[in-house]
Design a protein around this motif. Structure first.
Motif, PDB file in Angstrom:
ATOM      1  N   LEU A   1      73.722  64.897  53.351  1.00 16.94           N
ATOM      2  CA  LEU A   1      73.443  66.357  53.686  1.00 16.94           C
ATOM      3  C   LEU A   1      72.403  67.011  52.904  1.00 16.94           C
ATOM      4  CD1 LEU A   1      76.846  67.689  55.604  1.00 16.94           C
ATOM      5  CD2 LEU A   1      74.591  66.752  56.624  1.00 16.94           C
ATOM      6  N   GLY A   2      72.670  66.565  51.601  1.00 15.67           N
ATOM      7  CA  GLY A   2      71.584  67.153  50.401  1.00 15.67           C
ATOM      8  C   GLY A   2      71.797  68.495  50.007  1.00 15.67           C
ATOM      9  N   ASN A   3      72.930  69.036  50.591  1.00 14.24           N
ATOM     10  CA  ASN A   3      73.187  70.401  49.743  1.00 14.24           C
ATOM     11  C   ASN A   3      74.801  70.889  49.924  1.00 14.24           C
ATOM     12  OD1 ASN A   3      73.941  72.863  51.700  1.00 14.24           O
ATOM     13  ND2 ASN A   3      72.481  71.462  52.773  1.00 14.24           N
ATOM     14  N   GLU A   4      75.204  71.505  48.686  1.00 13.61           N
ATOM     15  CA  GLU A   4      76.645  71.475  48.710  1.00 13.61           C
ATOM     16  C   GLU A   4      77.504  72.410  49.966  1.00 13.61           C
ATOM     17  OE1 GLU A   4      77.866  70.200  45.975  1.00 13.61           O
ATOM     18  OE2 GLU A   4      80.015  71.219  46.482  1.00 13.61           O
ATOM     19  N   ALA A   5      76.761  73.412  50.296  1.00 10.58           N
ATOM     20  CA  ALA A   5      77.479  74.202  51.474  1.00 10.58           C
ATOM     21  C   ALA A   5      77.509  73.650  52.535  1.00 10.58           C
ATOM     22  CB  ALA A   5      76.511  75.511  51.767  1.00 10.58           C
ATOM     23  N   ASP A   6      76.729  72.787  53.120  1.00  9.09           N
ATOM     24  CA  ASP A   6      76.851  71.933  54.310  1.00  9.09           C
ATOM     25  C   ASP A   6      77.727  70.741  53.811  1.00  9.09           C
ATOM     26  OD1 ASP A   6      74.979  73.552  55.629  1.00  9.09           O
ATOM     27  OD2 ASP A   6      73.299  72.033  55.351  1.00  9.09           O
ATOM     28  N   ALA A   7      77.594  70.237  52.860  1.00  5.51           N
ATOM     29  CA  ALA A   7      78.816  69.276  52.564  1.00  5.51           C
ATOM     30  C   ALA A   7      80.226  69.841  52.611  1.00  5.51           C
ATOM     31  CB  ALA A   7      78.376  68.500  51.389  1.00  5.51           C
ATOM     32  N   ARG A   8      80.463  70.784  51.950  1.00  5.22           N
ATOM     33  CA  ARG A   8      81.531  71.458  51.984  1.00  5.22           C
ATOM     34  C   ARG A   8      82.219  71.637  53.414  1.00  5.22           C
ATOM     35  NH1 ARG A   8      84.862  71.905  47.261  1.00  5.22           N
ATOM     36  NH2 ARG A   8      83.267  71.416  45.473  1.00  5.22           N
ATOM     37  N   ASP A   9      81.301  72.314  54.233  1.00  4.85           N
ATOM     38  CA  ASP A   9      81.597  72.319  55.705  1.00  4.85           C
ATOM     39  C   ASP A   9      81.842  71.111  56.518  1.00  4.85           C
ATOM     40  OD1 ASP A   9      81.247  74.915  55.632  1.00  4.85           O
ATOM     41  OD2 ASP A   9      79.271  75.046  56.617  1.00  4.85           O
ATOM     42  N   ALA A  10      81.068  69.960  56.084  1.00  6.70           N
ATOM     43  CA  ALA A  10      81.350  68.827  56.927  1.00  6.70           C
ATOM     44  C   ALA A  10      82.614  68.064  56.493  1.00  6.70           C
ATOM     45  CB  ALA A  10      80.163  67.929  56.524  1.00  6.70           C
TER      46      ALA A  10
END
Ligand SMILES: [Zn+2]
Lengths: 163, 220
Positions: A24-33
């Motif tokens: 995903l290339g970014n921390e916020a989206d990765a945490r959500d995922a």
């Protein structure tokens, strides 16, 4: 094996997070995922048959989740690419991953996208990628070859060289 | 062997490989600087990770709220859709209710629909399987708890909510079951830490030192 989501999270959460960061290339989206992955594991806990290692099972779910996330949230070219490799273990650097996932796999079918991710981003052999997908290694090889052919037109030559 | 995959490195680190796979990765990493550093990155991430708390949305899955009505909602898509819609929706703050002491929290109930999430309409009734989510703003209070009461009058304390000064979805959505009647949700706030007993008192006999705001849904 227990499919208690919190227990699995403690053991595998960092692995899933690393996976999501790279795709995903970014921390916020990765945490959500990551949360979505473990919620899905919880929801489908009765479907798990124990024929795969939990790590393999989670890797597969995380990959699908991120692929869906990429579909619903198109990055714009001007979005900065966060340097997720400081945590990561991908065989590509973050810009190459973005080239691959935001541009090169556009228009490919779902299975080919997954072949590309497993092979290029994760560094799996054709056989290993096939195992993730329930395909033979030869089928993966064929899809990768087709992808290379089509992507050559869409990506800088030096990138296709690198992969 | 070629460079092991990212997954194989994780499995090596987690000691989940067969003996021969394990030996192959070990030998490779002893001679390949790049893979030794990939493995090092995984180990460093692991160290940072174990220092973190388990996200409450995941922690709750292992310890579901008791009571037959509430099932933690594990369908991630509507939950995410709700969160995404919140970014887009301009939400007007609630009219101020009867203020006892301190500022009351704001509370709304949203429902997932095929056209996307929206605030529950006045007098709206929902059937089995509908997905609702409590949105709340703790308005400066330092502690908040989410509780509920079903038509039988039984109070359930679901757990602590992170405090937020903007309208924020609770960390989980809730799928309605087949039971009938009114289901109320309460956000109880205070500047002091709240126990389940405090919350039960606030909802049954009243507590002047706690702020309580509720929303309700009628189940058909
Ligand atoms: Zn290597």
């Amino acid at each position: 094996m227990s499919l208690d989501a919190a227990e699995l999270y403690r053991r595998y959460g960092d692995m899933v997070l690393a996976r999501c960061r790279v795709l995903l290339g970014n921390e916020a989206d990765a945490r959500d995922a990551v949360q979505i992955v473990f919620l899905q594991v919880h929801r489908n806990r009765d479907a798990f048959r124990g024929d795969a290692r939990p790590s393999t099972y989670l890797w597969r779910i995380a990959t699908h989740t991120c692929l869906n996330g990429l579909r619903s949230k198109r990055r714009r070219p001007e979005d900065p690419v966060e340097d997720v490799t400081v945590y990561g273990d991908s065989m590509l650097d973050p810009v190459e991953v973005r080239d691959l996932l935001d541009r090169a796999i556009d228009g490919e079918d779902e299975t080919t996208k997954l072949c590309v991710i497993y092979h290029f981003v994760d560094g799996m052999t054709h056989d290993e990628a096939g195992e993730m997908l329930g395909l033979g290694g030869a089928a993966v090889r064929k899809r990768i070859a087709g992808f290379r052919e089509r992507a050559r037109a869409r990506l800088p030559a030096d990138f296709m060289e690198a992969v | 062997m070629s460079h092991p995959s990212a997954l194989a490195l994780h499995q090596y680190r987690l000691d989940e490989l067969d003996a021969d796979e394990r030996a192959a990765v070990k030998t490779h990493c002893s001679t390949c600087e790049r893979c030794a550093s990939r493995l090092g990155a995984q180990q460093a991430a692991r160290t940072a990770f174990v220092a973190e708390d388990v996200p409450s949305a995941i922690e709750r899955l292992a310890k579901p709220a008791n009571g037959p009505w509430l099932q933690l909602f594990a369908g991630a898509t509507p939950l995410l859709a709700l969160a995404a819609a919140l970014l887009l929706a301009v939400l007007s703050p609630n009219d101020s209710g009867v203020r006892t002491k301190g500022t009351l929290p704001d509370v709304e109930l949203w429902v997932g629909t095929s056209e996307g999430p929206r605030a529950l309409r006045p007098e709206e009734t929902l059937g089995e399987g509908a997905v609702v989510q409590v949105l709340y703003d703790t308005n400066g209070a330092r502690h908040a708890v989410l509780a509920g009461r079903d038509s039988s009058g039984r109070v359930e304390v679901y757990g602590e909510l992170p405090v937020h000064d903007t309208l924020t979805p609770s960390p989980f959505g809730i799928t309605l079951d087949a039971s009938h009647g009114k289901q109320e949700f309460y956000v109880v706030t205070s500047d002091a830490p709240l126990t389940a007993h405090d919350v039960e008192q606030a909802l049954t006999s009243g507590r002047a030192d706690l702020q309580v705001r509720s929303v309700a849904v009628q189940k058909r």
